[in-house]
Design an enzyme around this catalytic site. Structure first.
Site, PDB file in Angstrom:
ATOM      1  N   HIS A  53       0.818  -1.213   0.000  1.00 26.91           N
ATOM      2  CA  HIS A  53       0.000   0.000   0.000  1.00 26.91           C
ATOM      3  C   HIS A  53       0.852   1.263   0.000  1.00 26.91           C
ATOM      4  CE1 HIS A  53       0.215  -0.391   4.534  1.00 26.91           C
ATOM      5  NE2 HIS A  53       0.282   0.920   4.445  1.00 26.91           N
ATOM      6  N   ASP A  58       1.484  -7.876   2.190  1.00 26.36           N
ATOM      7  CA  ASP A  58       1.512  -6.430   1.960  1.00 26.36           C
ATOM      8  C   ASP A  58       2.956  -5.939   1.807  1.00 26.36           C
ATOM      9  OD1 ASP A  58       1.028  -3.738   1.836  1.00 26.36           O
ATOM     10  OD2 ASP A  58      -0.277  -3.664   3.589  1.00 26.36           O
ATOM     11  N   SER A 104       4.023   2.238   8.336  1.00 27.71           N
ATOM     12  CA  SER A 104       3.770   1.272   7.272  1.00 27.71           C
ATOM     13  C   SER A 104       5.049   1.020   6.491  1.00 27.71           C
ATOM     14  CB  SER A 104       2.695   1.796   6.318  1.00 27.71           C
ATOM     15  OG  SER A 104       1.441   1.835   6.951  1.00 27.71           O
TER      16      SER A 104
END
Length: 731
Positions: free
Chosen positions: A87, A223, A652
């Site tokens: 992402h 991810d 992240s």
């Protein structure tokens, strides 16, 4: 409070009691002083110097800020190879995708340097060093200094410190306030501007579970995505060039195949964006009653419209995938945060601490003089909320809602040049600036969809905001269209030149002031920005007092609890958190294990569903149990795991590092039950969700066949380093 126009950091309030090892976003430069002893008791085998050093290579040299802190990434090879989240690379993956080459759907893997894809504007920043400059910044400043004088002195001192730190080098320097301006630190970075996409799994792995699984556990999402840092031949930052070469970092992380077990030490280094642990009860109530409800209400309307369009074709899905993901992420976050803040009774706990603070202040005349007004100043700033509510709705419905009006403001410079009768050179310079943005904007833009968003969100604004705060274009909408926003927007979008690339290019070939002035979309954009200015002036009348109140409150807390180790709120600077791998009990009768496996991935399959469609190749590998070197001791392939590390947005892509300084996972999410974490850390529930590095390597190697990327990494198993030959990547 005053989210749009109050350009100060709104920080949060810590829990009472002792800080637990798994709570806190610590400055790596202070690990020796504050943390290393506790970390080593938990099993860490590293020294503070191994983690942060300015004299030799250390872990800090392998951890970078993507795009100045929007995400984190880590170096995993001596040739500048980066790992981060899928992402975090989603925008670049989407930008390179087309119907013919749909990298979102199919994935992408470069088999050579020549195949790696450039990404203009993407940056990677390395932290060079950190310095406490509080004494220099606050020289001549005390609690009696007026806010205007304080601000002026701090700005002047900060500028001089930054200037001195960047003389004779290509570094960037930022003096940043900590603890609401009670401390100041200098952060020095080296930023590289040639960052190329190397690899990404298909969305059916990298975004598996979609919105349904977002912020949830158990997870099975792979991810991750891969980039490479390039530099000039002499090793310096440079704009993209075919002559650039892969960057050779001071340190890259070895990758562990040994995995982890319950209770194992886990450390996260990265660039968390914002926490608000020092926020007052008044601020928490505002977040719960204003900020989050506004975001939820506006984005639910917008997302429904985008989703309908995305379902219409593959092209539409590619166009809006990144926009939808960005908007939906914090839509769901706001829902979860309010639920968590309510469940944990955070407001009452904040009030309890504030009562303790008030009692402590009252016990001393000196404290009363210094801190006596702190809480009352903060409280007063939250009493009148009509202007704040209008500001929040203006941001969500007109700035973050339709794209057209913000895009119109790209022509503000051209408009001013034409209006002032500037030279042809200046006019053409502004034309060129607009033209440079057209292809990128219109590639991912659908005017009919944007028109629907605009009409629907203007209705949301109208229904929830006092008419005193309506932008001026509402008068025309009421008079000519009887308040029908959809009819009004249909007329605007049919007449404007800014929603059509061909019309806009024709105008730019022969620009004139009359066309811009009469364009209905440009008129609305100016009306929106005028209203924003008005609201900003209202909000900023008390901003100086608010800053003072928060600063004094935090200073008082730190004095009141002198024996406590305080950590500063996140502010996109490098932080370290430490804790352990482990399970948790989210509610009565339910216990979640600390890891998931590929078996669970298969069990979630819903054929044809965008969120849970499992790739055929992955199923073939699963049923063949073809896990290679990446299975755990029981022969299973683990996908994700949980630890109690303290993280937030910006973390992240952060590396999850084991006790030996080796990479064992990549952090990508927090858990639903602890969405209050940015404001109040909950030690029994708070979890960091990470993708297992063995699942990442398995995907690269077995699923994608991109062994060239595995070959340039340093892979470690059972304390024996397996050096891979990187010659294949240099051919």
């Amino acid at each position: 409070m005053k989210r749009i126009f109050l350009f100060v950091v709104t920080l949060g309030l810590l829990w009472q009691g002792n800080v637990r090892a798994d709570e806190g976003m610590w400055l790596p430069a202070l690990v020796q002083k504050l943390n290393i002893a506790d970390m080593q008791k938990m099993g860490c085998e590293l020294s503070a110097d191994d983690i942060y050093s300015i004299n030799h290579s250390s872990l800090k040299d392998a951890v970078v800020a993507l795009d100045h802190g929007s995400c984190t990434a880590e170096l995993v090879s001596p040739k500048g190879l980066l790992l981060t989240n899928h992402h975090c690379g989603f925008g670049e993956i989407q930008a390179h995708s087309s119907v013919e080459h749909d990298y979102l759907r199919d994935g992408f893997w470069a088999k050579s340097y020549e195949e790696e894809l450039p990404n203009p504007g993407k940056t990677v920043s390395f932290l060079i060093r950190v310095e406490d400059v509080t004494a220099k910044v606050l020289e001549g400043v005390d609690f009696k200094t007026s806010e205007d004088d304080r601000k002026e002195k701090i700005q002047k001192a900060s500028f001089e410190i930054q200037k001195a730190a960047t003389e004779g080098n290509d570094y960037e320097a930022r003096v940043q306030p900590l603890f609401e301006g009670n401390q100041y630190f200098l952060f020095i970075y080296e930023t590289f501007r040639d960052v190329r996409l190397v690899g990404t799994p298909p969305a059916s792995i990298g975004k598996f579970g979609g919105d349904t699984d977002n912020w949830m556990w158990p997870r099975h999402t792979g991810d991750f995505s891969m980039f490479r840092v390039y530099c000039s031949p002499d090793g310096k930052p440079a704009e993209y060039s075919e002559d650039n070469v892969p960057y050779e970092p001071k340190h890259h992380l070895p990758i562990s195949l040994d995995g982890y077990e319950d209770g194992d030490f886990a450390m996260v280094m990265g660039y968390p964006g914002r926490t608000n642990r020092y926020k007052s009860s008044f601020g928490v109530e505002y977040t719960m009653n204003v900020t989050n409800p506004v975001r939820i209400k506006a984005r639910s309307v917008k997302l429904a419209i985008l989703k309908d369009y995305m379902a219409s074709s593959q092209k539409a899905h590619i166009q809006y995938a990144s926009k939808y993901a960005r908007s939906s992420n914090y839509y769901k976050y706001s829902i979860g945060q309010n639920k968590g803040l309510n469940a944990l009774n955070v407001v009452a706990k904040k009030k309890e601490l504030e009562a303790k603070f008030t009692q402590w202040v009252s016990e001393s005349p000196e404290r009363q003089e210094k801190y006596g007004d702190a809480l009352s100043i903060i409280e007063d700033s939250y009493k009148e909320q009509r202007d704040d509510l209008a500001s929040e709705y203006l941001m969500e419905t007109m700035f973050r809602g339709p794209e057209l009006f913000a895009f119109c403001m790209n022509l503000k410079g051209l408009h001013e040049a034409l209006k002032s009768g500037s030279s042809e050179d200046r006019i053409q310079l502004n034309v060129a600036r607009v033209e440079s943005r057209l292809d990128e904007f219109f590639k991912d833009y659908d005017a009919a969809t944007d028109e629907k968003v605009a009409g629907a969100l203007i209705d949301v604004f109208k229904e929830n905001v006092d008419p005193a705060f309506y932008p001026s274009f509402f008068a025309e909408m009421t008079k000519k269209y009887k308040g029908d926003a959809k009819a009004f927007m249909a007329d605007v979008y049919s007449k404007t030149i800014f929603a059509d690339q061909v019309k806009l290019e024709a105008f730019l070939a022969k620009p004139n002031l009359k066309t811009i002035d009469k364009d209905p979309a440009f008129q609305i954009a100016e009306s929106i920005f005028r209203q924003a200015t008005i609201l900003g002036e209202i909000v900023n009348r008390t901003s100086g007092d608010v800053v003072k109140g928060r600063r004094l409150f935090v200073a008082g807390l730190m004095e009141m609890e002198k024996d406590r180790k305080f950590y500063p709120d996140a502010n996109s600077s490098m932080r370290l958190t430490y804790g352990t791998v482990g399970d948790y009990i989210p509610r009565d009768g339910v216990k979640y294990d600390f890891y998931t496996t590929l078996k669970g991935y298969i069990e979630k399959e819903i054929p044809g569903d965008d969120e849970f469609d499992v790739p055929a190749r992955l199923k073939d590998l699963y049923y063949a149990k073809d896990y290679g070197d990446y299975a755990d001791a029981s022969g299973e392939l683990r996908t994700c795991f949980t630890s109690n590390n303290d993280i937030t947005g910006g973390n992240s892509g952060s590396p999850v590092i084991n006790s030996k300084g080796q990479l064992m996972g990549i952090a990508f999410d927090g858990n639903w039950e602890a969405m209050s974490g940015d404001i109040a850390f909950e030690p029994e529930l708070q979890k960091c969700i990470s993708v297992d590095i063995r699942f990442v390597l398995w995907t690269i190697d077995k699923f994608a066949g991109a062994k060239n990327l595995i070959d340039e990494m340093t892979v470690v198993k059972s304390d024996k380093k397996v050096e891979r030959d990187i010659a294949s990547t240099e051919k």
